[in-house]
Design a protein around this motif. Structure first.
Motif, PDB file in Angstrom:
ATOM      1  N   GLU A  18       0.835  -1.198   0.000  1.00 36.42           N
ATOM      2  CA  GLU A  18       0.000   0.000   0.000  1.00 36.42           C
ATOM      3  C   GLU A  18       0.872   1.251   0.000  1.00 36.42           C
ATOM      4  O   GLU A  18       1.912   1.306   0.660  1.00 36.42           O
ATOM      5  N   LYS A  19       0.448   2.239  -0.746  1.00 39.18           N
ATOM      6  CA  LYS A  19       1.249   3.442  -0.939  1.00 39.18           C
ATOM      7  C   LYS A  19       1.529   4.164   0.370  1.00 39.18           C
ATOM      8  O   LYS A  19       2.635   4.662   0.604  1.00 39.18           O
ATOM      9  N   GLU A  20       0.547   4.206   1.238  1.00 40.49           N
ATOM     10  CA  GLU A  20       0.729   4.905   2.512  1.00 40.49           C
ATOM     11  C   GLU A  20       1.808   4.225   3.368  1.00 40.49           C
ATOM     12  O   GLU A  20       2.603   4.891   4.031  1.00 40.49           O
ATOM     13  N   LYS A  21       1.826   2.916   3.348  1.00 37.88           N
ATOM     14  CA  LYS A  21       2.798   2.184   4.160  1.00 37.88           C
ATOM     15  C   LYS A  21       4.218   2.260   3.572  1.00 37.88           C
ATOM     16  O   LYS A  21       5.192   2.027   4.273  1.00 37.88           O
ATOM     17  N   ASN A  22       4.311   2.583   2.285  1.00 37.78           N
ATOM     18  CA  ASN A  22       5.622   2.693   1.640  1.00 37.78           C
ATOM     19  C   ASN A  22       6.200   4.100   1.704  1.00 37.78           C
ATOM     20  O   ASN A  22       7.318   4.337   1.250  1.00 37.78           O
ATOM     21  N   GLN A  23       5.447   5.040   2.299  1.00 38.12           N
ATOM     22  CA  GLN A  23       5.845   6.432   2.252  1.00 38.12           C
ATOM     23  C   GLN A  23       7.196   6.680   2.938  1.00 38.12           C
ATOM     24  O   GLN A  23       8.000   7.486   2.476  1.00 38.12           O
ATOM     25  N   PHE A  24       7.461   5.966   4.030  1.00 35.52           N
ATOM     26  CA  PHE A  24       8.719   6.188   4.763  1.00 35.52           C
ATOM     27  C   PHE A  24       9.947   5.799   3.920  1.00 35.52           C
ATOM     28  O   PHE A  24      11.050   6.312   4.136  1.00 35.52           O
ATOM     29  N   LEU A  25       9.759   4.920   2.942  1.00 36.06           N
ATOM     30  CA  LEU A  25      10.877   4.461   2.118  1.00 36.06           C
ATOM     31  C   LEU A  25      11.367   5.549   1.162  1.00 36.06           C
ATOM     32  O   LEU A  25      12.539   5.566   0.782  1.00 36.06           O
ATOM     33  N   THR A  26      10.493   6.461   0.784  1.00 34.05           N
ATOM     34  CA  THR A  26      10.893   7.532  -0.143  1.00 34.05           C
ATOM     35  C   THR A  26      11.912   8.475   0.493  1.00 34.05           C
ATOM     36  O   THR A  26      12.684   9.128  -0.208  1.00 34.05           O
ATOM     37  N   LYS A  27      11.905   8.527   1.828  1.00 35.37           N
ATOM     38  CA  LYS A  27      12.865   9.392   2.521  1.00 35.37           C
ATOM     39  C   LYS A  27      14.229   8.711   2.684  1.00 35.37           C
ATOM     40  O   LYS A  27      15.227   9.379   2.945  1.00 35.37           O
ATOM     41  N   ILE A  28      14.234   7.396   2.553  1.00 31.36           N
ATOM     42  CA  ILE A  28      15.497   6.647   2.684  1.00 31.36           C
ATOM     43  C   ILE A  28      16.156   6.472   1.326  1.00 31.36           C
ATOM     44  O   ILE A  28      17.357   6.700   1.163  1.00 31.36           O
ATOM     45  N   TYR A  29      15.342   6.078   0.337  1.00 31.40           N
ATOM     46  CA  TYR A  29      15.875   5.814  -1.003  1.00 31.40           C
ATOM     47  C   TYR A  29      15.706   7.062  -1.853  1.00 31.40           C
ATOM     48  O   TYR A  29      14.762   7.191  -2.638  1.00 31.40           O
ATOM     49  N   THR A  30      16.645   7.992  -1.681  1.00 25.94           N
ATOM     50  CA  THR A  30      16.557   9.289  -2.346  1.00 25.94           C
ATOM     51  C   THR A  30      17.056   9.211  -3.788  1.00 25.94           C
ATOM     52  O   THR A  30      17.786   8.286  -4.171  1.00 25.94           O
ATOM     53  N   GLU A  31      16.691  10.221  -4.582  1.00 25.74           N
ATOM     54  CA  GLU A  31      16.943  10.198  -6.027  1.00 25.74           C
ATOM     55  C   GLU A  31      18.427  10.220  -6.387  1.00 25.74           C
ATOM     56  O   GLU A  31      18.818   9.715  -7.438  1.00 25.74           O
ATOM     57  N   ASN A  32      19.260  10.812  -5.555  1.00 27.36           N
ATOM     58  CA  ASN A  32      20.673  10.926  -5.924  1.00 27.36           C
ATOM     59  C   ASN A  32      21.416   9.586  -5.822  1.00 27.36           C
ATOM     60  O   ASN A  32      22.501   9.431  -6.399  1.00 27.36           O
ATOM     61  N   GLU A  33      20.845   8.599  -5.109  1.00 27.25           N
ATOM     62  CA  GLU A  33      21.517   7.307  -4.962  1.00 27.25           C
ATOM     63  C   GLU A  33      20.668   6.124  -5.420  1.00 27.25           C
ATOM     64  O   GLU A  33      21.217   5.061  -5.729  1.00 27.25           O
ATOM     65  N   PHE A  34      19.367   6.294  -5.493  1.00 21.52           N
ATOM     66  CA  PHE A  34      18.480   5.172  -5.786  1.00 21.52           C
ATOM     67  C   PHE A  34      17.485   5.526  -6.879  1.00 21.52           C
ATOM     68  O   PHE A  34      17.114   6.696  -7.064  1.00 21.52           O
TER      69      PHE A  34
END
Length: 645
Positions: free
Chosen positions: A313-329
């Motif tokens: 679910e998109k809401e549960k995956n929201q915290f991952l966007t802060k870890i896997y940032t665009e400059n590295e992932f």
């Protein structure tokens, strides 16, 4: 005294013949009549006495001559002191590890030992030679002269027990003399176990004169700037020195940076700034210790973004966007119903975030993805069926779970030594605000626990190697069930679980160890990747390779044997730089384990060993002396014939 041909001594009975001839040889004197014999009588008596003396002297001389000749043909000898070991087979175990680069009284230990072997091994002696890498069975000094003169240092550590086991495997009726030539740096007590009554070990322990040494231990990226890398260089000093030594960084043959370093402590750390571009070079220190650890080869490639996909679910995956940032992932997320299975094989890591049920097709795809070297992170849902949970886990290893336990459980322990937290913590944390969960499955795992509950059951466990990994949580980590998302552990845990799937920026593998590296390259069925040295020789070899989706995993074990910078080639074009270094296990010359050999025969000279073996195991042959005696008796007989009237 003993005789090789004692039956010849029966010829001594033949000595009776000359005695009998002498006794029965009656010579009559002719009488002449004279008118007056007054003046002849005395002369006749003297002549008869002289004749008898001469005959007796000749008889004795000839008897002694014949006796000496008979003894000479019977080949008399005195038995050797160490006669029981005279038939022993000779084996030489030669340590050619890098510590043998150390200098003794007459130069480098290995070079001096090779010279002594060539000078002192008897030409007609058959022996077997074993080095750290090679074995030469039943050879001699002439046949193996070229190999010995060209013998190089080996990246393989000295393993005495392995060499002794190879010797014992040769079934012969003879005992074995084993000359063990080593500096004893890596000698261990358990190496002596194969020695039994059939093996006579003799240790040759050359002494090291200069034991101080400095090694370039490792290189890492300290920090990444906009246009530069700041690399850290770790140096280790073994021994004390007051001198300064130059340290330089090269990109191929171009000097990038240089400095002087003085050691006032065991470890030293230097920092250099290098351009942020493809780097294929080395760090070198100029010091008088061992040459092999003065160079550290490394490569830096342009960083490649790690592809991570989260399913849930998109809401549960929201915290991952802060870890896997665009400059590295390259991070993407999909709900199960809208997932395109075709994009999964292009990912480096897949996160299954609280999915209640996983279709069989997706399970098959995930298993194939894992077997080809992918990384999977599984977070269960509280509504997940236990039977399904167990069946799914069995696809990836020895895991099992029991029913969901609805009670609060605190995470109280971290496995600091686990590779997942490598370089995350500078030291073990005592006062730490650990997270908790309100419900969890009881997880059993055959693999190391990474985060652990207070009842010692795992909150996070997993199986990981250089090719693939599978991590499983024992509880949901949504806000309603856990405060793990608010814990400082959340970022390094998820970051490293995904980043393990890609290579670190510094590329430096170890010669002789099973190492793997993954290259982003799509190969057709008949295409292969070759590895070529980056020096003038341009030597090539083909490593073991496995195609994993659009990547190729290269495995190195036997090759390469020499440290340096190498190029990975596809159709003769360079696709990646790869660096190899020697293990630093031989760098500390202060480790003296020669006391382990004190219960065995030891020597510091090969010449003394071979001389002792030759003297103690060779019979003292006497036949030459009897030949000389026979010749003397011949001369004596000639003198008697001429001088005695």
């Amino acid at each position: 005294m003993q005789f090789k041909h004692s039956e010849i001594l029966y010829f001594l009975f033949l000595l009776v013949i000359p005695i009998l001839v002498h006794l029965f040889q009656l010579r009559r004197f002719k009488k002449e009549s004279f008118t007056n014999v007054k003046f002849l009588k005395e002369l006749t008596i003297q002549t008869r006495k002289s004749s008898k003396l001469k005959k007796w002297l000749l008889l004795v001389t000839r008897l002694l001559l014949l006796t000496a000749m008979i003894f000479a043909f019977a080949q008399p000898f005195f038995k050797a002191k160490d006669n029981t070991n005279a038939t022993n087979e000779l084996y030489i175990i030669l340590d050619n590890s890098f510590s043998m680069q150390a200098k003794g009284k007459q130069g480098e230990l290995l070079k001096r030992v090779v010279q002594e072997l060539l000078e002192n091994i008897p030409e007609n002696t058959t022996f077997s030679l074993m080095t750290n890498d090679d074995v030469y069975w039943s050879t001699d000094s002439r046949s193996i002269q070229k190999e010995l003169m060209n013998l190089d240092y080996s990246a393989t550590s000295f393993q005495l027990d392995q060499s002794l086991l190879k010797i014992k495997s040769r079934k012969t009726p003879f005992n074995k003399d084993v000359l063990i030539i080593t500096d004893a740096i890596n000698l261990q007590a358990n190496h002596f176990k194969p020695i039994d009554k059939t093996i006579n070990p003799i240790f040759i322990l050359p002494e090291i004169e200069q034991k101080n040494n400095i090694a370039v231990d490792s290189v890492y990226i300290h920090q990444t700037l906009d246009n530069f890398y700041e690399i850290g260089v770790k140096l280790k000093s073994f021994g004390q020195t007051e001198l300064e030594f130059p340290v330089a960084v090269y990109n191929q043959k171009q000097l990038i940076a240089k400095t002087q370093v003085k050691f006032n402590q065991t470890d030293k750390e230097l920092f250099f700034t290098i351009p942020k571009a493809d780097f294929n070079g080395y760090v070198v220190i100029d010091e008088p210790g061992l040459p092999y650890d003065n160079y550290y080869y490394f490569s830096i490639a342009k960083p490649i973004k790690t592809a991570v996909i989260a399913i849930g679910e998109k809401e549960k995956n929201q915290f991952l966007t802060k870890i896997y940032t665009e400059n590295e992932f390259e991070f993407s997320q999909f709900e199960l119903k809208s997932l395109d299975y075709n994009i999964l094989e292009k990912q480096d890591a897949i996160i299954l975030n609280e999915i209640m049920d996983i279709p069989q097709t997706l399970q098959t795809t995930l298993k194939s993805f894992y077997e080809k070297g992918g990384n999977i992170i599984f977070i269960p849902s509280a509504a997940t069926n236990t039977d399904f949970f167990n069946r799914f886990l069995q696809n990836f290893g020895t895991f099992s779970v029991s029913d969901l336990q609805k009670k609060e459980n605190q995470i109280t322990s971290i496995s600091f030594a686990h590779p997942l937290f490598n370089k995350v913590f500078e030291k073990k944390v005592v006062n730490f605000q650990y997270p908790n969960t309100k419900s969890n499955f009881r997880l059993k795992s055959a693999y190391p626990s990474i985060l652990i509950y207070e009842d010692q059951s795992p909150f996070l466990s997993g199986i990981s190697n250089s090719l693939a990994s599978f991590y499983v949580f024992s509880a949901p980590i949504n806000k309603e069930n856990s405060n793990f998302k608010n814990s400082p552990l959340i970022v390094p845990t998820f970051y490293n679980m995904a980043a393990q799937s890609t290579q670190s920026a510094i590329n430096a593998l170890t010669v002789g160890s099973a190492s793997r590296i993954t290259i982003d390259q799509l190969l057709s069925k008949d295409e292969i990747i070759e590895i070529e040295t980056s020096d003038e020789k341009r030597e090539r070899f083909i490593p073991q390779q496995q195609i994993v989706n659009n990547k190729v995993t290269l495995t190195f074990s036997e090759n390469p044997k020499i440290a340096g910078n190498y190029n990975a080639l596809k159709d003769n074009s360079i696709i990646k730089n790869i660096s190899f270094n020697y293990e630093r296990s031989e760098s500390d010359l202060r480790i003296d384990n020669s006391n382990l050999a004190e219960n065995y025969e030891t020597s510091s000279s090969l010449e003394a060993v071979f001389d002792t073996m030759q003297t103690n195991r060779t019979n003292n042959e006497m036949w030459k002396w009897f030949v000389i005696l026979a010749l003397l008796f011949v001369v004596l007989e000639i003198l008697i014939q001429k001088l005695v009237k």
